[in-house]
Design a protein around this motif. Sequence first.
Motif, PDB file in Angstrom:
ATOM      1  N   SER A 176      56.545  49.600  81.476  1.00 58.01           N
ATOM      2  CA  SER A 176      55.094  49.428  81.498  1.00 58.01           C
ATOM      3  C   SER A 176      54.415  50.525  80.683  1.00 58.01           C
ATOM      4  O   SER A 176      53.430  50.272  79.978  1.00 58.01           O
ATOM      5  CB  SER A 176      54.578  49.449  82.945  1.00 58.01           C
ATOM      6  OG  SER A 176      55.003  48.292  83.630  1.00 58.01           O
ATOM      7  N   GLU A 205      54.352  49.828  77.162  1.00 56.28           N
ATOM      8  CA  GLU A 205      53.277  48.883  76.827  1.00 56.28           C
ATOM      9  C   GLU A 205      51.933  49.628  76.704  1.00 56.28           C
ATOM     10  O   GLU A 205      51.101  49.283  75.861  1.00 56.28           O
ATOM     11  CB  GLU A 205      53.230  47.776  77.892  1.00 56.28           C
ATOM     12  CG  GLU A 205      52.358  46.590  77.563  1.00 56.28           C
ATOM     13  CD  GLU A 205      52.847  45.717  76.403  1.00 56.28           C
ATOM     14  OE1 GLU A 205      53.861  46.042  75.782  1.00 56.28           O
ATOM     15  OE2 GLU A 205      52.171  44.709  76.118  1.00 56.28           O
ATOM     16  N   ASP A 249      51.697  46.114  85.401  1.00 55.11           N
ATOM     17  CA  ASP A 249      50.858  46.658  84.342  1.00 55.11           C
ATOM     18  C   ASP A 249      49.933  45.565  83.840  1.00 55.11           C
ATOM     19  O   ASP A 249      50.115  44.389  84.136  1.00 55.11           O
ATOM     20  CB  ASP A 249      51.708  47.217  83.194  1.00 55.11           C
ATOM     21  CG  ASP A 249      52.526  46.153  82.479  1.00 55.11           C
ATOM     22  OD1 ASP A 249      51.933  45.227  81.887  1.00 55.11           O
ATOM     23  OD2 ASP A 249      53.777  46.231  82.511  1.00 55.11           O
ATOM     24  N   ARG A 281      50.584  42.937  77.714  1.00 54.38           N
ATOM     25  CA  ARG A 281      50.614  41.570  77.191  1.00 54.38           C
ATOM     26  C   ARG A 281      51.416  40.614  78.043  1.00 54.38           C
ATOM     27  O   ARG A 281      51.263  39.397  77.944  1.00 54.38           O
ATOM     28  CB  ARG A 281      51.223  41.588  75.775  1.00 54.38           C
ATOM     29  CG  ARG A 281      50.345  42.246  74.754  1.00 54.38           C
ATOM     30  CD  ARG A 281      51.111  42.502  73.478  1.00 54.38           C
ATOM     31  NE  ARG A 281      52.169  43.495  73.660  1.00 54.38           N
ATOM     32  CZ  ARG A 281      53.020  43.868  72.709  1.00 54.38           C
ATOM     33  NH1 ARG A 281      52.960  43.316  71.517  1.00 54.38           N
ATOM     34  NH2 ARG A 281      53.921  44.792  72.952  1.00 54.38           N
ATOM     35  N   GLY A 282      52.286  41.154  78.896  1.00 48.46           N
ATOM     36  CA  GLY A 282      53.204  40.297  79.653  1.00 48.46           C
ATOM     37  C   GLY A 282      54.448  40.047  78.834  1.00 48.46           C
ATOM     38  O   GLY A 282      54.363  39.820  77.620  1.00 48.46           O
ATOM     39  N   ILE A 283      55.602  40.086  79.470  1.00 40.36           N
ATOM     40  CA  ILE A 283      56.849  39.805  78.753  1.00 40.36           C
ATOM     41  C   ILE A 283      56.785  38.365  78.256  1.00 40.36           C
ATOM     42  O   ILE A 283      56.427  37.464  79.007  1.00 40.36           O
ATOM     43  CB  ILE A 283      58.066  40.000  79.684  1.00 40.36           C
ATOM     44  CG1 ILE A 283      58.118  41.450  80.194  1.00 40.36           C
ATOM     45  CG2 ILE A 283      59.362  39.661  78.940  1.00 40.36           C
ATOM     46  CD1 ILE A 283      59.221  41.720  81.201  1.00 40.36           C
ATOM     47  N   PRO A 284      57.109  38.130  76.995  1.00 41.82           N
ATOM     48  CA  PRO A 284      57.026  36.769  76.454  1.00 41.82           C
ATOM     49  C   PRO A 284      57.883  35.787  77.255  1.00 41.82           C
ATOM     50  O   PRO A 284      58.983  36.116  77.693  1.00 41.82           O
ATOM     51  CB  PRO A 284      57.564  36.936  75.027  1.00 41.82           C
ATOM     52  CG  PRO A 284      57.278  38.358  74.680  1.00 41.82           C
ATOM     53  CD  PRO A 284      57.443  39.123  75.954  1.00 41.82           C
ATOM     54  N   PHE A 331      63.763  44.984  71.513  1.00 41.64           N
ATOM     55  CA  PHE A 331      64.051  43.852  70.638  1.00 41.64           C
ATOM     56  C   PHE A 331      62.813  43.473  69.843  1.00 41.64           C
ATOM     57  O   PHE A 331      61.698  43.821  70.190  1.00 41.64           O
ATOM     58  CB  PHE A 331      64.494  42.645  71.474  1.00 41.64           C
ATOM     59  CG  PHE A 331      63.442  42.179  72.427  1.00 41.64           C
ATOM     60  CD1 PHE A 331      62.561  41.169  72.076  1.00 41.64           C
ATOM     61  CD2 PHE A 331      63.289  42.779  73.666  1.00 41.64           C
ATOM     62  CE1 PHE A 331      61.567  40.759  72.938  1.00 41.64           C
ATOM     63  CE2 PHE A 331      62.288  42.374  74.531  1.00 41.64           C
ATOM     64  CZ  PHE A 331      61.427  41.356  74.167  1.00 41.64           C
ATOM     65  N   ARG A 387      50.056  35.487  81.181  1.00 34.70           N
ATOM     66  CA  ARG A 387      49.965  35.359  79.720  1.00 34.70           C
ATOM     67  C   ARG A 387      49.275  34.068  79.377  1.00 34.70           C
ATOM     68  O   ARG A 387      49.576  33.037  79.976  1.00 34.70           O
ATOM     69  CB  ARG A 387      51.386  35.307  79.135  1.00 34.70           C
ATOM     70  CG  ARG A 387      51.761  36.473  78.248  1.00 34.70           C
ATOM     71  CD  ARG A 387      53.159  36.273  77.727  1.00 34.70           C
ATOM     72  NE  ARG A 387      53.106  35.978  76.296  1.00 34.70           N
ATOM     73  CZ  ARG A 387      53.206  36.868  75.341  1.00 34.70           C
ATOM     74  NH1 ARG A 387      53.372  38.129  75.631  1.00 34.70           N
ATOM     75  NH2 ARG A 387      53.142  36.518  74.080  1.00 34.70           N
TER      76      ARG A 387
HETATM   77  C1  0RA Z   1      58.171  42.710  74.067  1.00 33.43           C
HETATM   78  C2  0RA Z   1      57.171  41.974  73.468  1.00 33.43           C
HETATM   79  C3  0RA Z   1      55.964  41.829  74.116  1.00 33.43           C
HETATM   80  C4  0RA Z   1      55.761  42.411  75.333  1.00 33.43           C
HETATM   81  C5  0RA Z   1      56.754  43.128  75.957  1.00 33.43           C
HETATM   82  C6  0RA Z   1      57.961  43.284  75.330  1.00 33.43           C
HETATM   83  C7  0RA Z   1      56.502  43.723  77.259  1.00 33.43           C
HETATM   84  C8  0RA Z   1      57.543  44.173  78.079  1.00 33.43           C
HETATM   85  C9  0RA Z   1      57.215  44.726  79.306  1.00 33.43           C
HETATM   86  C10 0RA Z   1      57.932  45.267  80.360  1.00 33.43           C
HETATM   87  C11 0RA Z   1      57.028  45.631  81.338  1.00 33.43           C
HETATM   88  N1  0RA Z   1      55.793  45.343  80.918  1.00 33.43           N
HETATM   89  C12 0RA Z   1      55.864  44.790  79.693  1.00 33.43           C
HETATM   90  N2  0RA Z   1      54.891  44.354  78.916  1.00 33.43           N
HETATM   91  C13 0RA Z   1      55.191  43.828  77.721  1.00 33.43           C
HETATM   92  C14 0RA Z   1      54.823  41.050  73.557  1.00 33.43           C
HETATM   93  C15 0RA Z   1      55.022  40.415  72.268  1.00 33.43           C
HETATM   94  C16 0RA Z   1      53.808  39.598  71.926  1.00 33.43           C
HETATM   95  O1  0RA Z   1      52.994  39.263  72.782  1.00 33.43           O
HETATM   96  O2  0RA Z   1      53.655  39.280  70.744  1.00 33.43           O
END
Ligand code: 0RA
Length: 282
Positions: free
Chosen positions: A85, A88, A111, A114-117, A143, A175
């Motif tokens: 988090s 992020e 958190d 954006r949220g995990i895709p 990644f 999301r």
């Molecule tokens: C990779 C890509 C994107 C968000 C996250 C990881 C992400 C991972 C975690 C783990 C905890 N909270 C998180 N928030 C976000 C977004 C890629 C996109 O929207 O284009």
Amino acid sequence: MAKTRESIMAEQLPQDSSDDLNNNESPVNKSEDSKGNGNGSNGYGGQNIQILEGLEAVRVRPGMYIGATDQRGLHHLIYEVVDNSIDEVMAGYADTVKVTIHADGSVTGEDNGRGIPVDEHHQRPGMSTLEVVMTVLHAGGKFGGGGYQISSGLHGVGVSVVNALSEWCQVDVKRDGRLWRQRYEKGIPVTPLQDVGPAEGNGTITSFLPDLTVMETRDYSFEILSQRFREMAYLNRGMTIILVDERTDREVTFYFEGGLISFVRYLNKNRNTLQARPVSLA
Ligand code: 0RA
């Protein structure tokens, strides 16, 4: 100026707002349609065997992944979730991280990023990115683009390790106006990725119950956790970290406008200093 708030919660939160989180009647190994993704007639053909082997490796030698299975290791599970988090936050998409210790020994980290895709993972057909992050070792955070910084420097084994060491784990992702959910037991998906319904805002909410067949304790230390979160808040100026302990109804919020300068002031409290003000070079 540093701004810190500490407050004791006045009212008891619902004891266990998610009864289904403690569902002992696991659908795991029951039927294909209960799995996160079908890949072969048993639901775990092909790529899934490697995933299961990875999760099992973590459970056989947890110390290799989180250092220990005692209270230190237990806290490490929380740090793993929180560090993701904070990544992020560092990427500029979130400003608030909340950690709740529930009375049943489970923990929720959330958190407003954006949220995990939740879309299909480009390298794993039929599998969501969320499921990849949750079940594939070393798949978290780094990644797809490499825009992620490491918030702690020390850890970063990935949230799949937390998942593997948990009796159950549930991830909720907000999301694009929807709430998405998937549940796991000992790291293995026991539901498909579900569209739960409409949602406001964005973010990731990870809840887990450490598995006492691999971890020695669920005795979290409020003091140790709050000390760590205080440091993380100092290091990330403008970030709010909230720690709620439903076992004792304690709550603390860390937010430092001054970042490291606030930290030096805190360290110098009750000390004689050479200069009245910390020196900072921006
Ligand atoms: C990779 C890509 C994107 C968000 C996250 C990881 C992400 C991972 C975690 C783990 C905890 N909270 C998180 N928030 C976000 C977004 C890629 C996109 O929207 O284009």
